[in-house]
Design an enzyme around this catalytic site. Structure first.
Site, mmCIF file in Angstrom:
data_model
loop_
_atom_site.group_PDB
_atom_site.id
_atom_site.type_symbol
_atom_site.label_atom_id
_atom_site.label_comp_id
_atom_site.label_asym_id
_atom_site.label_seq_id
_atom_site.Cartn_x
_atom_site.Cartn_y
_atom_site.Cartn_z
ATOM 1 N N SER A 62 0.844 -1.202 0.000
ATOM 2 C CA SER A 62 0.000 0.000 0.000
ATOM 3 C C SER A 62 0.871 1.240 0.000
ATOM 4 C CB SER A 62 -0.889 0.004 1.247
ATOM 5 O OG SER A 62 -1.494 1.257 1.450
ATOM 6 N N TYR A 90 -2.088 0.435 10.883
ATOM 7 C CA TYR A 90 -2.355 -0.099 9.554
ATOM 8 C C TYR A 90 -1.143 0.068 8.644
ATOM 9 C CZ TYR A 90 -4.124 -0.670 4.851
ATOM 10 O OH TYR A 90 -4.277 -1.078 3.550
#
Length: 335
Positions: free
Chosen positions: A130, A154
């Site tokens: 990501s 995250y």
């Protein structure tokens, strides 16, 4: 462009098939003639938003950390390619408790890859990282040589996903490539709290969209079909010496500010009367811009859907499909 001859009859395992991107990817792979297997903890989700697609996927339910089950699935079905997309993807949930993100995104990744290592017959593997893995940087755009500074739960978990995947490629010679993707949008997206589907739904309801920042933060946004193209190319070429063990930024050429993005959605929806409400509650002034030269040069990837066309496509889908089924799929991502 993806090579149809590569996928015809190929046995592919996609983890997290009920996810937004995974469902679109599976639809594309099936269209290329692949035999697709899915491994997911959730029995329902975005697969249900693609009519007839669920029947075309051989779905196994299980947890990412159940390595023996994954290994048995690979062996039983003679899997040739693996695309690992499954993850705990909610930033809000991970801030409340980091453990689900660490379990799914870190432990889950090594369990999947170690199952593949023990199985020993997979030709190509693509892994989803990501843009959040980069965290704070001093300058833009970020290329793949920049440090992975993500330090919220995250972002840290996705940085670990990235590092674990490259570790398996380097240490065990596994044909693994990693995608560091921009923000993704498109039809059948059940992440209704994300800026694009959330704003488009507000406009369809005749409500003024709300911008919680001052409108200046900027990021890149890609239509899901461009992300599918990237994963397909990665999974085709992961064994190549110029691809194996490397990460690739998948990002448009330029980011766009939140305010400009919302104004573009207002234009696409033809609702100039619905001026955005700018609350300035969020103090974020983040500017995220990933350099995409490596993906263009080595993979031959390029953005094919303009932001405006992609927003129009998404708006049209929401106009036709927003309702109970979409809300039910959204519950998968928000507990």
């Amino acid at each position: 462009m993806p090579d149809r001859t590569f996928w015809t009859g190929r046995r592919v395992l996609v983890t997290g098939p009920n996810g937004f991107v995974a469902a679109h990817l599976i639809e594309s792979l099936v269209g290329h003639g692949a035999e697709v297997y899915g491994y997911d903890r959730a029995p329902n989700g975005c697969l249900d938003l693609h009519p007839g697609l669920r029947e075309k996927v051989n779905l196994t339910l299980g947890d990412l950390t159940d390595q023996p089950k994954i290994e048995a699935l690979l062996q039983k079905n003679g899997i040739q390619s693996l695309i690992h997309l499954a993850a705990q993807s909610s930033i809000a949930i991970s801030k409340g408790s980091p453990i689900p993100a660490f379990e799914s995104n870190v432990r889950g990744t090594w369990c999947v890859l170690d199952a593949a290592r023990n199985y020993g017959h997979i030709d190509t593997i693509a892994v989803a990282s990501s843009l959040t893995a980069y965290g704070d940087q001093d300058r833009s755009p970020f290329d793949e040589s920049f440090a992975l500074n993500g330090n919220d739960p995250y972002a840290a978990s996705k940085a670990c996903t990235d590092i674990v995947a490259r570790c398996y490629a380097a240490s065990y010679g596994m044909p693994i490539a990693i995608a560091r993707t921009s923000n993704i949008f498109g039809p059948a997206d059940a992440h209704l709290d994300h800026i694009i589907p959330g704003t488009l739904l507000s406009l369809l309801r005749g409500e003024r969209p709300v911008i919680r920042s001052d409108g200046s933060p900027s990021k890149g946004y890609l239509h899901v079909s461009d992300i599918v193209q990237a994963y397909t190319l990665l999974a085709e070429r992961a064994a190549g010496m110029d691809v194996r063990g490397r990460a690739f930024n998948i990002h448009p050429d330029h980011p766009i500010s939140v305010l400009a993005l919302v104004r573009l959605m207002i234009e696409v929806a033809d609702r100039p009367d619905l001026e955005p409400v700018i609350t300035r509650q969020a103090t974020n002034h983040e500017h995220v811009w990933l350099a995409n030269d490596r993906a263009k040069r080595i993979l031959g990837w390029e953005q094919k859907v303009s932001l405006k066309d992609g927003l129009r496509d998404t708006l049209n889908w929401l106009r036709d499909h927003a309702g109970a089924q979409l809300e039910k799929a959204a519950q998968v991502f928000h507990g």
